[in-house]
Design a protein around this motif. Structure first.
Motif, PDB file in Angstrom:
ATOM      1  N   ALA A  34       0.898  -1.420   0.025  1.00 16.94           N
ATOM      2  CA  ALA A  34      -0.062   0.116   0.022  1.00 16.94           C
ATOM      3  C   ALA A  34       0.903   1.402   0.063  1.00 16.94           C
ATOM      4  O   ALA A  34       0.378   2.492  -0.269  1.00 16.94           O
ATOM      5  N   GLN A  35       2.224   1.102   0.349  1.00 17.26           N
ATOM      6  CA  GLN A  35       2.930   2.140   0.392  1.00 17.26           C
ATOM      7  C   GLN A  35       4.296   1.790  -0.215  1.00 17.26           C
ATOM      8  O   GLN A  35       5.084   0.977   0.094  1.00 17.26           O
ATOM      9  N   LEU A  36       4.596   2.532  -1.332  1.00 19.46           N
ATOM     10  CA  LEU A  36       5.922   2.198  -1.941  1.00 19.46           C
ATOM     11  C   LEU A  36       6.607   3.368  -2.244  1.00 19.46           C
ATOM     12  O   LEU A  36       6.348   4.475  -2.526  1.00 19.46           O
ATOM     13  N   SER A  37       7.995   3.214  -2.279  1.00 20.44           N
ATOM     14  CA  SER A  37       9.030   4.250  -2.471  1.00 20.44           C
ATOM     15  C   SER A  37       9.157   4.314  -3.990  1.00 20.44           C
ATOM     16  O   SER A  37       8.960   3.222  -4.753  1.00 20.44           O
ATOM     17  N   LEU A  38      10.195   5.220  -4.418  1.00 20.95           N
ATOM     18  CA  LEU A  38      10.253   5.141  -5.818  1.00 20.95           C
ATOM     19  C   LEU A  38      11.047   4.298  -6.233  1.00 20.95           C
ATOM     20  O   LEU A  38      10.740   3.684  -7.433  1.00 20.95           O
ATOM     21  N   THR A  39      12.011   3.748  -5.424  1.00 16.57           N
ATOM     22  CA  THR A  39      12.876   2.663  -5.989  1.00 16.57           C
ATOM     23  C   THR A  39      12.053   1.256  -6.019  1.00 16.57           C
ATOM     24  O   THR A  39      12.133   0.595  -7.021  1.00 16.57           O
ATOM     25  N   ALA A  40      11.096   1.136  -5.228  1.00 16.98           N
ATOM     26  CA  ALA A  40      10.469  -0.061  -5.195  1.00 16.98           C
ATOM     27  C   ALA A  40       9.525  -0.027  -6.481  1.00 16.98           C
ATOM     28  O   ALA A  40       9.144  -0.799  -7.178  1.00 16.98           O
ATOM     29  N   LEU A  41       8.725   1.180  -6.836  1.00 13.34           N
ATOM     30  CA  LEU A  41       8.070   1.343  -7.891  1.00 13.34           C
ATOM     31  C   LEU A  41       8.691   0.828  -9.235  1.00 13.34           C
ATOM     32  O   LEU A  41       8.325   0.305  -9.905  1.00 13.34           O
ATOM     33  N   SER A  42      10.075   1.543  -9.180  1.00 13.87           N
ATOM     34  CA  SER A  42      10.915   1.286 -10.454  1.00 13.87           C
ATOM     35  C   SER A  42      11.088   0.097 -10.650  1.00 13.87           C
ATOM     36  O   SER A  42      11.114  -0.833 -11.643  1.00 13.87           O
ATOM     37  N   VAL A  43      11.554  -0.815  -9.427  1.00  9.35           N
ATOM     38  CA  VAL A  43      11.693  -2.256  -9.378  1.00  9.35           C
ATOM     39  C   VAL A  43      10.337  -3.288  -9.998  1.00  9.35           C
ATOM     40  O   VAL A  43      10.449  -4.043 -10.774  1.00  9.35           O
ATOM     41  N   LYS A  44       9.409  -2.642  -9.258  1.00 12.32           N
ATOM     42  CA  LYS A  44       8.227  -3.524  -9.754  1.00 12.32           C
ATOM     43  C   LYS A  44       7.602  -3.294 -11.069  1.00 12.32           C
ATOM     44  O   LYS A  44       7.072  -4.352 -11.623  1.00 12.32           O
ATOM     45  N   THR A  45       7.605  -1.969 -11.590  1.00 11.08           N
ATOM     46  CA  THR A  45       7.259  -1.790 -13.048  1.00 11.08           C
ATOM     47  C   THR A  45       8.161  -1.816 -14.122  1.00 11.08           C
ATOM     48  O   THR A  45       7.957  -1.995 -15.184  1.00 11.08           O
ATOM     49  N   GLY A  46       9.697  -1.708 -13.782  1.00 11.25           N
ATOM     50  CA  GLY A  46      10.440  -1.906 -14.813  1.00 11.25           C
ATOM     51  C   GLY A  46      10.862  -0.531 -15.335  1.00 11.25           C
ATOM     52  O   GLY A  46      11.524  -0.273 -16.457  1.00 11.25           O
ATOM     53  N   ILE A  47      10.185   0.421 -14.789  1.00  8.21           N
ATOM     54  CA  ILE A  47      10.316   2.064 -15.498  1.00  8.21           C
ATOM     55  C   ILE A  47      11.469   2.426 -14.689  1.00  8.21           C
ATOM     56  O   ILE A  47      11.872   2.597 -13.543  1.00  8.21           O
ATOM     57  N   PRO A  48      12.371   3.072 -15.377  1.00  9.89           N
ATOM     58  CA  PRO A  48      13.633   3.948 -14.802  1.00  9.89           C
ATOM     59  C   PRO A  48      13.115   4.858 -13.768  1.00  9.89           C
ATOM     60  O   PRO A  48      12.106   5.446 -13.698  1.00  9.89           O
ATOM     61  N   ILE A  49      14.046   4.992 -12.620  1.00 10.48           N
ATOM     62  CA  ILE A  49      13.541   5.886 -11.537  1.00 10.48           C
ATOM     63  C   ILE A  49      13.461   7.399 -11.942  1.00 10.48           C
ATOM     64  O   ILE A  49      12.521   7.897 -11.348  1.00 10.48           O
ATOM     65  N   SER A  50      14.163   7.861 -12.768  1.00 12.56           N
ATOM     66  CA  SER A  50      13.849   9.226 -13.192  1.00 12.56           C
ATOM     67  C   SER A  50      12.493   9.507 -13.966  1.00 12.56           C
ATOM     68  O   SER A  50      11.960  10.451 -13.490  1.00 12.56           O
TER      69      SER A  50
END
Length: 267
Positions: A34-50
Motif C-alpha cells: 500500500a506504500q511504495l518508495s520510488l525505488t520499489a516502484l521502479s523495481v516493480k514496474t521496470g520503469i527507470p527511476i527518473s
C-alpha cells in the motif's frame, strides 16, 4: 542492436504511451504494497527511476497519488472519488447495502458482494463480524471464479464462451495448492445452475464455509453475487441459504426497477 519495441536494459518499451506507464505505476500498489518508495516502484514496474519520479510527481499533483512524510507514495483520494462512480461496483453496492445489512444482522457472519470483471470477480462490499473468522479478500480485491462461492455463481451464469474457456484451463485451489480437475469444476458449476446457489467449504486460512446466490437485472442477466461466510461448523448452510436467496432476489427486484441508475451488467 535491439529490435524495435523491445525493452533495452531498464528503459521502458520504445513508444510505450505515458498513460500506460502511469497505469502500471498505479497498479503496482496492492494490499501488501500500500506504500511504495520510488525505488520499489521502479523495481516493480521496470520503469527507470527518473521516469518514476516524474510520473509520481504528476500523479500526486492530480490527486491520484499522495506523498507521505517518509517520501514514499500511497494511492490518493482522487482515485476513490473516481472509482465511486463505477455503476457495476458502487451502483450495485448502493442498492444492495440495506439488504446486506439486514442479512448481516440476522446471521452475524461476513456478508460479501462481488461482480465479475472478465475472468475474475471483484469484491465491491463486505460487512464483517468480529467472531466470523478471517477472510481472505479485501474490498476492491480480485477473487477467483473457480474456487469461491461468489466466483462459482458468477461463473455458472457467465457467457457460454467465457465459461468454457475457464472450464478448460488448468486450475488450482489457493491457498491449498491443490489441482482442481476440470470435471470436478464442471460438476460444481452445473450444481449451481441446478440449485440456484453455491456452497464452498475450505480448510485454509482457517476452516470456513461460504454460500452465495446470484443477483440478476431486468433482463435476467447476472450482475453480481452475494455470499455469507462464517466458520465451518458454526455457519450452517441449510439455515442461511433460504435467507440469502430471499435477499438476493430482493436485490434483483431492486436492480430490475432501475434503482442502480446506469447499466450494471457484468463485464
Amino acid at each position: 542492436m535491439n529490435e524495435p519495441g523491445k525493452p533495452r536494459g531498464r528503459r521502458p518499451i520504445v513508444g510505450e504511451p505515458v498513460l500506460d506507464r502511469a497505469f502500471r505505476l498505479l497498479t503496482a500498489f496492492g494490499a501488501d504494497d500500500a506504500q511504495l518508495s520510488l525505488t520499489a516502484l521502479s523495481v516493480k514496474t521496470g520503469i527507470p527511476i527518473s521516469s518514476v519520479l516524474r510520473l509520481c510527481k504528476k500523479l500526486a499533483d492530480l490527486g491520484m497519488l499522495e506523498r507521505t512524510g517518509e517520501g514514499t507514495y500511497v494511492i490518493g483520494l482522487k482515485l476513490l472519488e473516481v472509482a465511486s462512480l463505477a455503476p457495476r461496483g458502487h451502483g450495485l453496492r448502493a442498492v444492495a447495502m440495506p439488504f446486506m445489512e439486514d442479512l448481516h444482522k440476522a446471521t452475524n457472519h461476513h456478508v460479501l458482494l462481488a461482480v465479475r470483471d472478465h475472468d475474475e470477480a471483484v469484491l465491491v462490499e463486505r460487512l464483517s463480524a468480529h467472531e466470523a473468522g478471517r477472510i481472505m479478500y479485501r474490498i476492491g480485491g480480485r477473487v477467483p471464479l473457480h474456487s469461491t462461492s461468489v466466483g462459482l455463481v458468477l461463473l455458472a451464469y457467465a457467457d457460454p464462451e467465457l465459461k468454457e474457456e475457464i472450464l478448460n484451463r488448468k486450475l488450482m485451489l489457493e491457498p491449498e495448492g491443490q489441482d482442481l480437475p476440470s470435471g470436478e469444476l464442471r460438476a460444481r458449476v452445473a450444481m449451481v445452475r441446478q440449485q440456484g446457489f453455491s456452497v464452498v467449504s475450505r480448510p485454509l486460512p482457517e476452516p470456513a464455509t461460504s454460500v452465495a446466490a446470484p443477483i440478476f437485472d431486468r433482463g435476467q442477466q447476472i450482475v453480481g453475487a452475494m455470499s455469507v461466510l462464517g466458520p465451518m461448523g458454526v455457519m450452517e448452510p441449510r439455515v442461511v441459504i433460504p435467507a440469502l436467496v430471499a435477499v438476493a432476489r430482493a436485490v434483483s427486484r431492486a436492480v430490475a426497477s432501475g434503482s442502480t441508475g446506469p447499466n450494471v451488467s457484468s463485464g
